[in-house]
Design an enzyme around this catalytic site. Structure first.
Site, PDB file in Angstrom:
ATOM      1  N   ARG A 183       0.824  -1.225   0.000  1.00 19.16           N
ATOM      2  CA  ARG A 183       0.000   0.000   0.000  1.00 19.16           C
ATOM      3  C   ARG A 183       0.857   1.274   0.000  1.00 19.16           C
ATOM      4  O   ARG A 183       0.523   2.271   0.662  1.00 19.16           O
ATOM      5  CB  ARG A 183      -0.960   0.034   1.202  1.00 19.16           C
ATOM      6  CG  ARG A 183      -1.914  -1.122   1.274  1.00 19.16           C
ATOM      7  CD  ARG A 183      -2.959  -1.122   0.164  1.00 19.16           C
ATOM      8  NE  ARG A 183      -3.737  -2.346   0.226  1.00 19.16           N
ATOM      9  CZ  ARG A 183      -3.430  -3.459  -0.448  1.00 19.16           C
ATOM     10  NH1 ARG A 183      -2.403  -3.488  -1.291  1.00 19.16           N
ATOM     11  NH2 ARG A 183      -4.166  -4.535  -0.333  1.00 19.16           N
ATOM     12  N   SER A 232     -10.369  -0.091   3.995  1.00 22.56           N
ATOM     13  CA  SER A 232      -9.564  -0.525   5.147  1.00 22.56           C
ATOM     14  C   SER A 232      -8.909   0.693   5.786  1.00 22.56           C
ATOM     15  O   SER A 232      -8.216   1.455   5.116  1.00 22.56           O
ATOM     16  CB  SER A 232      -8.474  -1.501   4.703  1.00 22.56           C
ATOM     17  OG  SER A 232      -9.076  -2.676   4.225  1.00 22.56           O
ATOM     18  N   GLU A 302      -3.957   3.461   6.980  1.00 27.74           N
ATOM     19  CA  GLU A 302      -3.829   3.266   5.522  1.00 27.74           C
ATOM     20  C   GLU A 302      -4.549   4.430   4.821  1.00 27.74           C
ATOM     21  O   GLU A 302      -4.078   4.965   3.825  1.00 27.74           O
ATOM     22  CB  GLU A 302      -4.469   1.939   5.108  1.00 27.74           C
ATOM     23  CG  GLU A 302      -4.451   1.706   3.593  1.00 27.74           C
ATOM     24  CD  GLU A 302      -4.944   0.321   3.197  1.00 27.74           C
ATOM     25  OE1 GLU A 302      -4.671  -0.658   3.930  1.00 27.74           O
ATOM     26  OE2 GLU A 302      -5.597   0.211   2.142  1.00 27.74           O
TER      27      GLU A 302
HETATM   28  C1  LIG Z   1     -15.555  -0.009   0.020  1.00 26.97           C
HETATM   29  C2  LIG Z   1     -14.067   0.151  -0.219  1.00 26.97           C
HETATM   30  C3  LIG Z   1     -13.304  -0.976  -0.496  1.00 26.97           C
HETATM   31  C4  LIG Z   1     -11.917  -0.848  -0.715  1.00 26.97           C
HETATM   32  N1  LIG Z   1     -11.197  -1.977  -0.985  1.00 26.97           N
HETATM   33  C5  LIG Z   1      -9.864  -1.866  -1.242  1.00 26.97           C
HETATM   34  C6  LIG Z   1      -9.080  -3.036  -1.557  1.00 26.97           C
HETATM   35  O1  LIG Z   1      -9.562  -4.148  -1.616  1.00 26.97           O
HETATM   36  N2  LIG Z   1      -7.761  -2.862  -1.797  1.00 26.97           N
HETATM   37  C7  LIG Z   1      -7.172  -1.643  -1.751  1.00 26.97           C
HETATM   38  O2  LIG Z   1      -5.953  -1.549  -1.986  1.00 26.97           O
HETATM   39  N3  LIG Z   1      -7.888  -0.520  -1.452  1.00 26.97           N
HETATM   40  C8  LIG Z   1      -9.207  -0.607  -1.209  1.00 26.97           C
HETATM   41  N4  LIG Z   1      -9.937   0.516  -0.903  1.00 26.97           N
HETATM   42  C9  LIG Z   1      -9.252   1.825  -0.805  1.00 26.97           C
HETATM   43  C10 LIG Z   1      -9.209   2.633  -2.109  1.00 26.97           C
HETATM   44  O3  LIG Z   1     -10.278   2.260  -2.973  1.00 26.97           O
HETATM   45  C11 LIG Z   1      -7.875   2.465  -2.836  1.00 26.97           C
HETATM   46  O4  LIG Z   1      -6.798   2.899  -2.049  1.00 26.97           O
HETATM   47  C12 LIG Z   1      -7.859   3.253  -4.159  1.00 26.97           C
HETATM   48  O5  LIG Z   1      -6.707   2.898  -4.890  1.00 26.97           O
HETATM   49  C13 LIG Z   1      -7.869   4.761  -3.971  1.00 26.97           C
HETATM   50  O6  LIG Z   1      -8.108   5.354  -5.220  1.00 26.97           O
HETATM   51  P1  LIG Z   1      -8.832   6.769  -5.335  1.00 26.97           P
HETATM   52  O7  LIG Z   1      -8.881   7.148  -6.756  1.00 26.97           O
HETATM   53  O8  LIG Z   1     -10.125   6.748  -4.620  1.00 26.97           O
HETATM   54  O9  LIG Z   1      -7.773   7.688  -4.567  1.00 26.97           O
HETATM   55  P2  LIG Z   1      -8.030   8.776  -3.424  1.00 26.97           P
HETATM   56  O10 LIG Z   1      -8.684   8.127  -2.268  1.00 26.97           O
HETATM   57  O11 LIG Z   1      -8.682   9.963  -3.987  1.00 26.97           O
HETATM   58  O12 LIG Z   1      -6.510   9.108  -3.043  1.00 26.97           O
HETATM   59  C14 LIG Z   1      -5.699   8.127  -2.424  1.00 26.97           C
HETATM   60  C15 LIG Z   1      -4.240   8.527  -2.563  1.00 26.97           C
HETATM   61  O13 LIG Z   1      -3.865   8.476  -3.936  1.00 26.97           O
HETATM   62  C16 LIG Z   1      -3.334   9.732  -4.344  1.00 26.97           C
HETATM   63  N5  LIG Z   1      -3.729   9.955  -5.741  1.00 26.97           N
HETATM   64  C17 LIG Z   1      -4.960   9.818  -6.294  1.00 26.97           C
HETATM   65  N6  LIG Z   1      -4.912  10.082  -7.605  1.00 26.97           N
HETATM   66  C18 LIG Z   1      -3.629  10.402  -7.892  1.00 26.97           C
HETATM   67  C19 LIG Z   1      -2.946  10.793  -9.084  1.00 26.97           C
HETATM   68  N7  LIG Z   1      -3.568  10.905 -10.259  1.00 26.97           N
HETATM   69  N8  LIG Z   1      -1.629  11.050  -8.987  1.00 26.97           N
HETATM   70  C20 LIG Z   1      -0.973  10.967  -7.813  1.00 26.97           C
HETATM   71  N9  LIG Z   1      -1.559  10.598  -6.655  1.00 26.97           N
HETATM   72  C21 LIG Z   1      -2.883  10.327  -6.697  1.00 26.97           C
HETATM   73  C22 LIG Z   1      -3.923  10.747  -3.392  1.00 26.97           C
HETATM   74  O14 LIG Z   1      -3.090  11.892  -3.315  1.00 26.97           O
HETATM   75  C23 LIG Z   1      -3.952   9.945  -2.097  1.00 26.97           C
HETATM   76  O15 LIG Z   1      -2.667   9.959  -1.506  1.00 26.97           O
HETATM   77  C24 LIG Z   1     -11.309   0.417  -0.672  1.00 26.97           C
HETATM   78  C25 LIG Z   1     -12.093   1.556  -0.397  1.00 26.97           C
HETATM   79  C26 LIG Z   1     -13.456   1.424  -0.183  1.00 26.97           C
HETATM   80  C27 LIG Z   1     -14.280   2.658   0.096  1.00 26.97           C
END
Ligand SMILES: Cc1cc2nc3c(=O)[nH]c(=O)nc-3n(C[C@H](O)[C@H](O)[C@H](O)COP(=O)(O)OP(=O)(O)OC[C@H]3O[C@@H](n4cnc5c(N)ncnc54)[C@H](O)[C@@H]3O)c2cc1C
Length: 310
Positions: A183, A232, A302
């Site tokens: 992560r 998580s 996380e």
């Molecule tokens: C119901 C649920 C289930 C989930 N299950 C999982 C799972 O199974 N496995 C898992 O790993 N995660 C899981 N997650 C967490 C999340 O979905 C992941 O971490 C996902 O990759 C975050 O993507 P996001 O676009 O929503 O990023 P955001 O939440 O908007 O941002 C997360 C991070 O990424 C950075 N970021 C976003 N876009 C960019 C970009 N273009 N360039 C640089 N940095 C960027 C942000 O600055 C921040 O640090 C879950 C979340 C939820 C709500």
């Protein structure tokens, strides 16, 4: 007398710095609308670039002292109630293309939703992307977080990653340069990822579909996916499951204000209605305290907590 420019809001100052900007600037954008928890204050200015050149132009002309943060689909974010000073960048549609290529490869824009990547890979008979079917984020977030599930992580699919740094320079990172760990990526924190070249393997479409169905089943029965949550909350400490430590510390169902430790999966915090960012963060810190007291293990967040307190 000239008005004092430092008294101008950032939203008023920026347009004059970037007269040729083509993307969209929105002052005081409420971030609660853009994050899964549905809490938190506004971004001082939200910028959605028209394309990579527009992003590069914007960054090259943004004064170095203006704070900058990038968000994706907000599924891993806890926005504090005072919001984010400075500029928040959010990539939109121009960055959401997904293109299957020869050799079981995909060229993917950072704003593409993980689920769409899984579906496109399935249509192209490319295996290795079904795990994205259950992750509700964008590829930008997945590249930064090394998102993973069901035994596969983003780092296993990445060939190279494209982005723009704080000076506006376009950058390319090899898989090794992304510095992936659980992560985590140690790619420079200032880089905004705009896309990636990813690689899977040739696979039977029916098998991929069955894998995606199993992912969906697991999510629906084991995780509160219909709740306002950030996924998580804590990383699994080496040799432990975070949820087991939280359960053993008696935190299942624990509530502070409108924030609750999910009854269904106790490494998920949920906004049961009317929670503030402070409720969720305070609850998370209380869980960390109780787990430390009960097991001696220190949980590490996380979820990314961003912004300032109200
Ligand atoms: C119901 C649920 C289930 C989930 N299950 C999982 C799972 O199974 N496995 C898992 O790993 N995660 C899981 N997650 C967490 C999340 O979905 C992941 O971490 C996902 O990759 C975050 O993507 P996001 O676009 O929503 O990023 P955001 O939440 O908007 O941002 C997360 C991070 O990424 C950075 N970021 C976003 N876009 C960019 C970009 N273009 N360039 C640089 N940095 C960027 C942000 O600055 C921040 O640090 C879950 C979340 C939820 C709500």
């Amino acid at each position: 007398m000239q008005p004092n420019s430092s008294a101008q809001s950032l939203g008023d100052r920026i347009p004059a710095l970037v007269p040729d900007l083509r993307g969209k600037l929105i002052p005081a954008q409420p971030l609660a609308d853009l994050a899964w928890f549905r809490v938190g204050g506004p971004a001082e200015v939200l910028f959605s670039p028209a394309d990579e050149n527009d992003l590069s132009y914007f960054l090259a002309n943004l004064p170095a002292d203006v704070p900058l943060y990038t968000i994706g689909l907000g599924s891993n974010l806890l926005v504090r109630d005072g919001g984010l000073p400075g500029v928040v960048i959010r990539l939109g549609k121009p960055f959401a293309a997904i293109e299957p290529l020869d050799g079981a490869r995909l060229r993917v824009g950072a704003a593409a939703a993980d689920k769409r990547v899984a579906l496109t890979a399935e249509e192209a008979g490319i295996g290795g992307f079904a795990f994205y079917f259950g992750i509700p984020g964008s590829i930008g977030g997945a590249l930064r977080m090394n998102a993973g599930a069901h035994g596969t992580e983003t780092c296993q699919r990445v060939v190279e990653v494209y982005g723009v740094d704080r000076s506006g320079a376009k950058r390319t990172f090899s898989n090794a340069e992304m510095g992936y760990a659980y992560r985590h990526s140690s790619a420079p924190a200032d880089v905004i990822f705009t896309g990636a070249l990813m690689e899977g393997f040739a696979a039977d479409k029916a098998e991929i579909r069955a894998e995606m169905a199993a992912v969906a089943e697991h999510r629906e029965t084991k995780q509160p996916i219909k709740s306002r949550t950030g996924g998580s909350t804590f990383k699994n400490p080496p040799g432990h499951s975070a949820w087991k430590l939280i359960d053993a510390a008696g935190c299942r169902g624990l509530q502070i204000g409108g924030a609750q430790v999910s009854e269904m999966h106790c490494n998920f915090l949920i906004n049961v209605g009317g929670a503030t960012g402070a409720d969720i963060e305070t609850l998370g810190e209380e869980v960390r305290r109780r787990v430390k007291e009960n097991s001696g293990v220190e949980l590490e967040w996380e979820i990314k907590r961003i912004g300032v307190a109200a």
